[in-house]
Design a protein around this motif. Structure first.
Motif, PDB file in Angstrom:
ATOM      1  N   TYR A 103       7.369  10.169  -8.625  1.00  0.00           N
ATOM      2  CA  TYR A 103       7.633   9.803  -7.281  1.00  0.00           C
ATOM      3  C   TYR A 103       8.157   8.410  -5.955  1.00  0.00           C
ATOM      4  O   TYR A 103       8.215   7.768  -6.988  1.00  0.00           O
ATOM      5  CB  TYR A 103       6.034   9.365  -6.735  1.00  0.00           C
ATOM      6  CG  TYR A 103       4.648  10.406  -7.432  1.00  0.00           C
ATOM      7  CD1 TYR A 103       4.379  10.930  -6.266  1.00  0.00           C
ATOM      8  CD2 TYR A 103       3.900  10.162  -8.333  1.00  0.00           C
ATOM      9  CE1 TYR A 103       3.160  12.086  -6.590  1.00  0.00           C
ATOM     10  CE2 TYR A 103       3.420  11.087  -8.484  1.00  0.00           C
ATOM     11  CZ  TYR A 103       2.684  11.700  -8.143  1.00  0.00           C
ATOM     12  OH  TYR A 103       1.985  13.067  -8.730  1.00  0.00           O
ATOM     13  N   VAL A 109       0.574  13.844  -2.764  1.00  0.00           N
ATOM     14  CA  VAL A 109       1.018  12.944  -2.703  1.00  0.00           C
ATOM     15  C   VAL A 109      -0.138  11.719  -3.498  1.00  0.00           C
ATOM     16  O   VAL A 109      -0.345  11.026  -2.720  1.00  0.00           O
ATOM     17  CB  VAL A 109       1.566  11.836  -2.151  1.00  0.00           C
ATOM     18  CG1 VAL A 109       2.027  10.965  -2.453  1.00  0.00           C
ATOM     19  CG2 VAL A 109       3.511  12.762  -1.311  1.00  0.00           C
ATOM     20  N   PRO A 157       1.362  -0.888  -0.229  1.00  0.00           N
ATOM     21  CA  PRO A 157      -0.575   0.550  -0.081  1.00  0.00           C
ATOM     22  C   PRO A 157       0.427   1.066   0.549  1.00  0.00           C
ATOM     23  O   PRO A 157       1.607   1.822   0.665  1.00  0.00           O
ATOM     24  CB  PRO A 157      -0.634  -0.081   1.485  1.00  0.00           C
ATOM     25  CG  PRO A 157      -0.369  -1.692   1.982  1.00  0.00           C
ATOM     26  CD  PRO A 157       0.510  -1.695   0.713  1.00  0.00           C
ATOM     27  N   LEU A 158       0.401   2.143  -0.800  1.00  0.00           N
ATOM     28  CA  LEU A 158       1.487   3.715  -0.772  1.00  0.00           C
ATOM     29  C   LEU A 158       0.648   4.031   0.239  1.00  0.00           C
ATOM     30  O   LEU A 158      -0.749   4.492  -0.018  1.00  0.00           O
ATOM     31  CB  LEU A 158       1.726   4.227  -2.641  1.00  0.00           C
ATOM     32  CG  LEU A 158       2.115   3.045  -3.105  1.00  0.00           C
ATOM     33  CD1 LEU A 158       1.324   3.290  -4.519  1.00  0.00           C
ATOM     34  CD2 LEU A 158       3.423   2.647  -2.965  1.00  0.00           C
ATOM     35  N   GLU A 159       1.576   5.541   0.485  1.00  0.00           N
ATOM     36  CA  GLU A 159       0.840   6.217   1.806  1.00  0.00           C
ATOM     37  C   GLU A 159       0.511   7.393   0.322  1.00  0.00           C
ATOM     38  O   GLU A 159       1.080   8.142  -0.778  1.00  0.00           O
ATOM     39  CB  GLU A 159       1.861   6.641   2.346  1.00  0.00           C
ATOM     40  CG  GLU A 159       2.245   7.880   2.791  1.00  0.00           C
ATOM     41  CD  GLU A 159       3.416   8.563   3.490  1.00  0.00           C
ATOM     42  OE1 GLU A 159       3.404   9.588   4.124  1.00  0.00           O
ATOM     43  OE2 GLU A 159       4.689   8.136   3.781  1.00  0.00           O
ATOM     44  N   THR A 160      -0.894   8.539   1.117  1.00  0.00           N
ATOM     45  CA  THR A 160      -0.885   9.150  -0.167  1.00  0.00           C
ATOM     46  C   THR A 160      -1.634  10.033   1.070  1.00  0.00           C
ATOM     47  O   THR A 160      -1.305   9.628   2.580  1.00  0.00           O
ATOM     48  CB  THR A 160      -2.413   8.666  -1.054  1.00  0.00           C
ATOM     49  OG1 THR A 160      -2.877   7.989  -0.289  1.00  0.00           O
ATOM     50  CG2 THR A 160      -2.119   8.156  -1.862  1.00  0.00           C
ATOM     51  N   THR A 161      -0.927  11.570   0.009  1.00  0.00           N
ATOM     52  CA  THR A 161      -1.427  12.962   1.055  1.00  0.00           C
ATOM     53  C   THR A 161      -1.622  13.913   0.023  1.00  0.00           C
ATOM     54  O   THR A 161      -2.334  13.781  -1.070  1.00  0.00           O
ATOM     55  CB  THR A 161       0.095  13.596   1.911  1.00  0.00           C
ATOM     56  OG1 THR A 161       0.734  13.638   1.322  1.00  0.00           O
ATOM     57  CG2 THR A 161       0.601  12.471   3.248  1.00  0.00           C
ATOM     58  N   ARG A 205       8.893   0.966   0.549  1.00  0.00           N
ATOM     59  CA  ARG A 205       8.474  -0.326   1.293  1.00  0.00           C
ATOM     60  C   ARG A 205       6.605   1.238   1.605  1.00  0.00           C
ATOM     61  O   ARG A 205       6.472   1.003   2.216  1.00  0.00           O
ATOM     62  CB  ARG A 205       8.668  -1.057   2.874  1.00  0.00           C
ATOM     63  CG  ARG A 205       9.554  -1.260   2.650  1.00  0.00           C
ATOM     64  CD  ARG A 205       9.497  -2.596   2.041  1.00  0.00           C
ATOM     65  NE  ARG A 205       8.490  -3.392   2.905  1.00  0.00           N
ATOM     66  CZ  ARG A 205       7.991  -4.229   2.204  1.00  0.00           C
ATOM     67  NH1 ARG A 205       8.059  -4.701   1.102  1.00  0.00           N
ATOM     68  NH2 ARG A 205       7.419  -4.923   2.721  1.00  0.00           N
ATOM     69  N   GLY A 206       6.045   1.943   0.729  1.00  0.00           N
ATOM     70  CA  GLY A 206       4.517   2.322   0.401  1.00  0.00           C
ATOM     71  C   GLY A 206       5.477   4.115   1.185  1.00  0.00           C
ATOM     72  O   GLY A 206       4.063   3.991   1.256  1.00  0.00           O
ATOM     73  N   LYS A 207       6.211   3.501   2.007  1.00  0.00           N
ATOM     74  CA  LYS A 207       6.325   5.210   3.176  1.00  0.00           C
ATOM     75  C   LYS A 207       6.937   6.036   1.664  1.00  0.00           C
ATOM     76  O   LYS A 207       7.851   5.820   0.848  1.00  0.00           O
ATOM     77  CB  LYS A 207       6.795   5.208   3.662  1.00  0.00           C
ATOM     78  CG  LYS A 207       7.055   6.360   4.981  1.00  0.00           C
ATOM     79  CD  LYS A 207       7.515   6.397   5.912  1.00  0.00           C
ATOM     80  CE  LYS A 207       7.080   7.541   6.528  1.00  0.00           C
ATOM     81  NZ  LYS A 207       6.167   8.523   7.110  1.00  0.00           N
ATOM     82  N   TRP A 208       5.465   7.550   1.561  1.00  0.00           N
ATOM     83  CA  TRP A 208       6.422   8.553   0.413  1.00  0.00           C
ATOM     84  C   TRP A 208       8.010   8.912   1.067  1.00  0.00           C
ATOM     85  O   TRP A 208       7.861   9.476   1.778  1.00  0.00           O
ATOM     86  CB  TRP A 208       5.754   9.664   0.145  1.00  0.00           C
ATOM     87  CG  TRP A 208       6.055  10.934  -0.575  1.00  0.00           C
ATOM     88  CD1 TRP A 208       6.064  10.682  -2.104  1.00  0.00           C
ATOM     89  CD2 TRP A 208       6.841  12.079   0.164  1.00  0.00           C
ATOM     90  NE1 TRP A 208       6.575  11.976  -2.357  1.00  0.00           N
ATOM     91  CE2 TRP A 208       6.797  12.587  -1.233  1.00  0.00           C
ATOM     92  CE3 TRP A 208       6.941  12.677   1.354  1.00  0.00           C
ATOM     93  CZ2 TRP A 208       7.462  14.369  -1.044  1.00  0.00           C
ATOM     94  CZ3 TRP A 208       7.296  13.855   1.023  1.00  0.00           C
ATOM     95  CH2 TRP A 208       8.007  14.585  -0.102  1.00  0.00           C
ATOM     96  N   PHE A 232       8.803   6.417  -3.701  1.00  0.00           N
ATOM     97  CA  PHE A 232       7.948   5.363  -2.168  1.00  0.00           C
ATOM     98  C   PHE A 232       9.062   3.923  -2.032  1.00  0.00           C
ATOM     99  O   PHE A 232       9.942   3.667  -2.624  1.00  0.00           O
ATOM    100  CB  PHE A 232       7.193   4.860  -2.285  1.00  0.00           C
ATOM    101  CG  PHE A 232       6.629   5.323  -2.348  1.00  0.00           C
ATOM    102  CD1 PHE A 232       5.291   6.276  -1.611  1.00  0.00           C
ATOM    103  CD2 PHE A 232       5.783   6.018  -3.589  1.00  0.00           C
ATOM    104  CE1 PHE A 232       3.861   6.725  -2.106  1.00  0.00           C
ATOM    105  CE2 PHE A 232       5.414   7.222  -4.463  1.00  0.00           C
ATOM    106  CZ  PHE A 232       4.211   7.304  -3.604  1.00  0.00           C
TER     107      PHE A 232
END
Length: 158
Positions: free
Chosen positions: A81, A57, A50-54, A85-88, A83
């Motif tokens: 972009y 992002v 799962p990718l971090e979204t803000t 391990r999924g963290k932006w 990432f």
């Protein structure tokens, strides 16, 4: 350098079948249109990250995904972009009409130094950025290129 990048763009059209691995990128070309493929035919395992979204992002219609050196790199039409391990980690969002900006992202690669090399078909150019969004180099192309890949000119394309 420009000659190598142009050669790189043209050689891709000679690859028409099989599975090819390029710097963490897997290109799968089934032998027949619409034929069912099993994941086990080209990968030993799969993992959902799962990718971090803000608010800053948000990825809209990805055009390319590269897994390389423990990072996930994803591009949409507006930017690239990075990432872990999924963290932006970082983004290059330089869409616009200024000399150091691209109109769209058609494709991208990651250099040996870990920086994004962006292909913009609309600009007919390659843009090399740092992850701070600083343009390092722009290479104008004489062709309308849609995709690119790193190649070893001493090995035949399979």
């Amino acid at each position: 350098m420009v000659k190598h990048l142009a050669l790189l763009l043209f050689i891709l059209s000679a690859c028409t079948s099989g599975v090819k691995v390029d710097v963490g990128r897997i290109c799968v070309r089934p032998s027949s249109e619409g034929a069912a493929m099993k994941l086990s035919e080209f990968a030993a395992s799969a993992e959902c990250i799962p990718l971090e979204t803000t608010d800053s992002v948000i990825i809209n219609n990805p055009v390319q995904i590269i897994l390389h050196d423990g990072y996930e790199y994803i591009a949409d039409n507006a930017g690239v972009y990075k990432f872990e391990r999924g963290k932006w980690v970082a983004s290059v969002l330089r869409r616009g009409n200024a000399p150091d900006e691209y109109i769209n992202v058609s494709d991208f690669l990651i250099t040996k130094q870990g920086n994004p090399l962006v292909l913009s078909r609309s600009n007919r150019a390659l843009f090399l950025y740092t992850w701070d969004g600083v343009l390092q180099k722009k290479i104008d192309l004489d062709v309308w290129a849609q995709r690119m890949a790193w190649i070893n000119v001493n090995e035949p394309c399979r």
